[in-house]
Design an enzyme around this catalytic site. Structure first.
Site, PDB file in Angstrom:
ATOM      1  N   ASP A   1       3.866   2.791  -9.055  1.00  0.00           N
ATOM      2  CA  ASP A   1       4.056   2.527  -7.305  1.00  0.00           C
ATOM      3  C   ASP A   1       4.686   1.382  -7.079  1.00  0.00           C
ATOM      4  O   ASP A   1       4.625   0.191  -7.718  1.00  0.00           O
ATOM      5  CB  ASP A   1       2.515   2.666  -6.878  1.00  0.00           C
ATOM      6  CG  ASP A   1       2.484   2.917  -5.215  1.00  0.00           C
ATOM      7  OD1 ASP A   1       3.250   4.027  -4.878  1.00  0.00           O
ATOM      8  OD2 ASP A   1       2.157   1.850  -4.529  1.00  0.00           O
TER       9      ASP A   1
ATOM     10  N   ASP B   1      -0.213   8.195 -11.852  1.00  0.00           N
ATOM     11  CA  ASP B   1       0.232   7.291 -11.033  1.00  0.00           C
ATOM     12  C   ASP B   1      -0.427   5.873 -11.199  1.00  0.00           C
ATOM     13  O   ASP B   1      -1.408   5.846 -11.180  1.00  0.00           O
ATOM     14  CB  ASP B   1       0.169   7.624  -9.506  1.00  0.00           C
ATOM     15  CG  ASP B   1       1.115   7.554  -8.429  1.00  0.00           C
ATOM     16  OD1 ASP B   1       1.636   6.111  -8.495  1.00  0.00           O
ATOM     17  OD2 ASP B   1       1.624   8.228  -7.867  1.00  0.00           O
TER      18      ASP B   1
ATOM     19  N   HIS C   1       6.098  12.958  -1.625  1.00  0.00           N
ATOM     20  CA  HIS C   1       4.824  12.957  -0.481  1.00  0.00           C
ATOM     21  C   HIS C   1       5.204  11.912   0.536  1.00  0.00           C
ATOM     22  O   HIS C   1       4.405  11.540   1.322  1.00  0.00           O
ATOM     23  CB  HIS C   1       3.533  12.608  -1.422  1.00  0.00           C
ATOM     24  CG  HIS C   1       3.529  11.056  -2.017  1.00  0.00           C
ATOM     25  ND1 HIS C   1       4.267  10.710  -2.999  1.00  0.00           N
ATOM     26  CD2 HIS C   1       2.774  10.145  -1.592  1.00  0.00           C
ATOM     27  CE1 HIS C   1       4.389   9.452  -3.442  1.00  0.00           C
ATOM     28  NE2 HIS C   1       3.332   9.109  -2.618  1.00  0.00           N
ATOM     29  N   ASP C   2       6.172  10.925   0.343  1.00  0.00           N
ATOM     30  CA  ASP C   2       6.644  10.090   1.525  1.00  0.00           C
ATOM     31  C   ASP C   2       7.659  10.494   2.400  1.00  0.00           C
ATOM     32  O   ASP C   2       8.001   9.915   3.457  1.00  0.00           O
ATOM     33  CB  ASP C   2       6.830   8.744   0.881  1.00  0.00           C
ATOM     34  CG  ASP C   2       5.861   8.096   0.088  1.00  0.00           C
ATOM     35  OD1 ASP C   2       4.664   8.294   0.498  1.00  0.00           O
ATOM     36  OD2 ASP C   2       6.127   7.409  -0.966  1.00  0.00           O
TER      37      ASP C   2
ATOM     38  N   GLU D   1       8.713   3.685  -9.309  1.00  0.00           N
ATOM     39  CA  GLU D   1       9.235   4.284  -7.790  1.00  0.00           C
ATOM     40  C   GLU D   1      10.125   2.761  -7.264  1.00  0.00           C
ATOM     41  O   GLU D   1       9.815   1.821  -6.970  1.00  0.00           O
ATOM     42  CB  GLU D   1       8.126   4.410  -6.794  1.00  0.00           C
ATOM     43  CG  GLU D   1       8.345   4.571  -5.429  1.00  0.00           C
ATOM     44  CD  GLU D   1       7.435   4.543  -4.534  1.00  0.00           C
ATOM     45  OE1 GLU D   1       7.578   5.242  -3.498  1.00  0.00           O
ATOM     46  OE2 GLU D   1       6.531   3.548  -4.661  1.00  0.00           O
TER      47      GLU D   1
END
Ligand code: NOJ
Ligand code: MG
Length: 549
Positions: A216, A114, A340-341, A279
């Site tokens: 990200d 990431d 994970h969000d 993302e």
């Protein structure tokens, strides 16, 4: 036409071998805090992940993406990085990382890190320097602004995590911008020194051998240099996420961001065969712009349409077709069901439909990304108020956007802490139902979610049509969604019942007499079909023509 920076992909691949690994394979996201704890501190770590690599090989995935593992004060659980080129001691050290990477590669697994370029932690030495004085050489590495005439924030920009996106710095008498927490000051990507430093971060990990990055909030990297106010969003209502009050037209998806992405891509292209994933939460037409002019952008802008879409056959069919139609020539599609969000898929649509969703994810055209635990049917875990740790839930409470429920420990066994940790207390609570939904128990049950995932993945791996074949829409009516994947002469029909009633569909041309290759219900493999397929509630099937041709 102008030469493109790297060879464009074959538009209609003749075989799977024409595709790069990231187009052929399946990506599996690990949230490192929650996968496997090896040292009994209640938080997952790198040696823990290493000890579970064989599980991933057996599952059949090809690449692992790790959420951030870098030193961080953990204000946003690692998305606040204080050193881009080291490992947080809680996760291990650089030797552990090198071991993990080598072990992954030995097993034929790729490892994706990431990359968090939009902001650092406030504790990053760069920010410490920047805030030390107005004339510090690193001042301009971040985004500073004088107050408005009334002394308040310079404009109406809001943080995704609640409140103004501007934080007053008393010592130097200016505000700094943070799209997320105030502990996450935004870097200034208009400053060439920032660009150079961050490119070097990428090279540091690429030199070590990582196979690529998930970047990200890549669509956030540039904000308006005139600092114009965002316009009000007329669809916003009280009770909605407060960030939605204004349309973020000056704070995200700015035209200049594509140059920044292309710059990152050029670094990736200095190394062979690595992947750049972005993302991006945007509507399809804006999302696909992140492939870049002549595919000079991300290899795969993450496609989250299935996460946000209502679970409705016509709606999903339409978005698949819109996506397929919007892809640039040579741009490779991808699909994501969870991360994970977001709330876990089994909680969003129920465990029965989550099986149908698994079949959808693994039979669509494009790289699937799975979220750890979804293969077990893990659900959101209710978090008692005193155990909430997510800063988003703390800052914007009570509207159901907290992320702790989807980040709970992986469920390996029916044992203590589900085999995740020997600690007294894990960083987030375990699901109540972990004695039923876990790797050990589900492995022994052919009708479990895990067994379904294993069969679907094995089928995808053995059927080039599911990887490289074209997508042909067949039907979208009431609760049924049907499509064909076709490569050369090989055609497979997928029929999904997205509702809780049985459904009959006349079989399309060429499939009148066929055979079920796989059902979500585990009991129909090899069953012949003739003229019509009748699905039970919550069932999906994959059918091949009887001749096998
Ligand atoms: C997106 C990440 O996925 C999320 O977890 C994080 O809080 C924000 N970006 C800020 O980095
Ligand atoms: Mg640990």
């Amino acid at each position: 036409s102008a030469p493109s920076p790297s060879p464009p992909m074959v538009e209609r691949p003749a075989t799977v071998d024409d595709l790069p690994w990231w187009a052929r394979g399946i990506i599996y996201q690990i949230y490192p805090r929650s996968f496997q704890d090896s040292d009994g501190d209640g938080v997952g770590d790198l040696p823990g992940i290493l000890s579970r690599l064989d599980y991933l090989v057996e599952l059949g995935v090809d690449a692992v993406w790790l959420s951030p593992i870098y030193p961080s004060p953990m204000a946003d659980f690692g998305y606040d990085v204080s050193d881009y080129t080291d490992i947080h001691p809680m996760f291990g050290n650089m030797a552990d990382f090198d071991c993990l990477l080598a072990a992954a590669h030995e097993r034929g697994l790729k490892l994706i890190l990431d990359f968090v370029p939009n902001h650092t932690s406030e504790e990053h030495p760069w920010f410490q320097e920047a805030r030390s004085s107005r004339d510090n050489p690193k001042r301009d590495w971040y985004i500073w602004h004088d107050p408005a005439p009334d002394g308040g924030p310079p404009n109406n920009w809001l943080s995704e995590f609640g409140g103004s996106a501007w934080e007053w710095d008393e010592a130097t008498g200016q505000y700094y911008y943070h799209a997320f927490l105030k502990q996450q000051p935004d870097l200034n990507w208009r400053n060439p020194e920032v660009v150079r430093a961050m490119h070097d971060v990428l090279r540091f990990w690429l030199d070590r051998g990582v196979d690529g990055f998930r970047v990200d909030v890549i669509w956030h990297l540039i904000v308006d240099d005139r600092f114009r106010d965002n316009p009000p969003n007329l669809d916003w209502r009280p009770g909605m996420h407060p960030h939605g009050r204004f349309k973020p037209i000056y704070t995200a998806d700015r035209p200049e961001v594509h140059d920044v992405v292309a710059g990152i891509r050029r670094v990736i292209d200095e190394y062979g065969d690595r992947v750049l994933i972005g993302e991006i939460y945007l509507p399809i037409e804006r999302l696909v712009a992140y492939y870049g002019t002549d595919l000079s952008g991300a290899h795969m802008p993450f496609n989250f349409q299935l996460i946000d879409a209502p679970w409705d056959a016509r709606h999903i069919a339409r978005l698949i077709e819109e996506y397929e139609a919007a892809l640039p020539e040579g741009g490779w599609p991808n699909w994501v069901l969870g991360n994970h969000d977001k709330h876990r898929i089994a909680s969003r649509i129920g465990r029965a439909q989550a099986r149908v969703a698994a079949m959808l994810l693994l039979t669509l055209r494009g790289t699937p990304t799975m979220y750890y635990g979804d293969e077990l049917g893990m659900t959101d875990v209710p978090i008692p108020p005193e155990r909430v740790v997510d800063p988003l839930e703390k800052n914007v409470p009570g509207i159901g956007i907290g992320r702790d429920p989807a980040r709970t420990p992986m469920q390996w066994s029916a044992g203590r802490n589900a085999g995740f940790s020997t600690a007294e207390r894990t960083w987030l609570p375990l699901a109540d139902n972990h004695a039923v939904f876990n790797v050990e128990t589900e492995s022994a049950d052919p009708s479990s979610m895990l067994s379904l995932y294993r069969r679907l993945i094995a089928l995808r791996r053995s059927e080039p049509a599911l990887i490289a074949g074209s997508y042909v829409a067949v039907a979208a009516e009431d609760d049924a969604l049907a499509y064909i994947r076709q490569l050369g002469d090989r055609r497979l029909l997928v029929v999904l019942d997205l509702g809780s009633r049985p459904y009959g569909l006349p079989l399309p041309n060429g499939f009148e007499r066929g055979r079920i290759l796989l059902s979500t219900h585990a009991d129909r493999t090899g069953e012949p079909v003739d003229g019509e397929i009748v699905l039970r509630a919550d069932e999906g099937v994959i059918i091949e023509p009887a001749s096998g041709a």
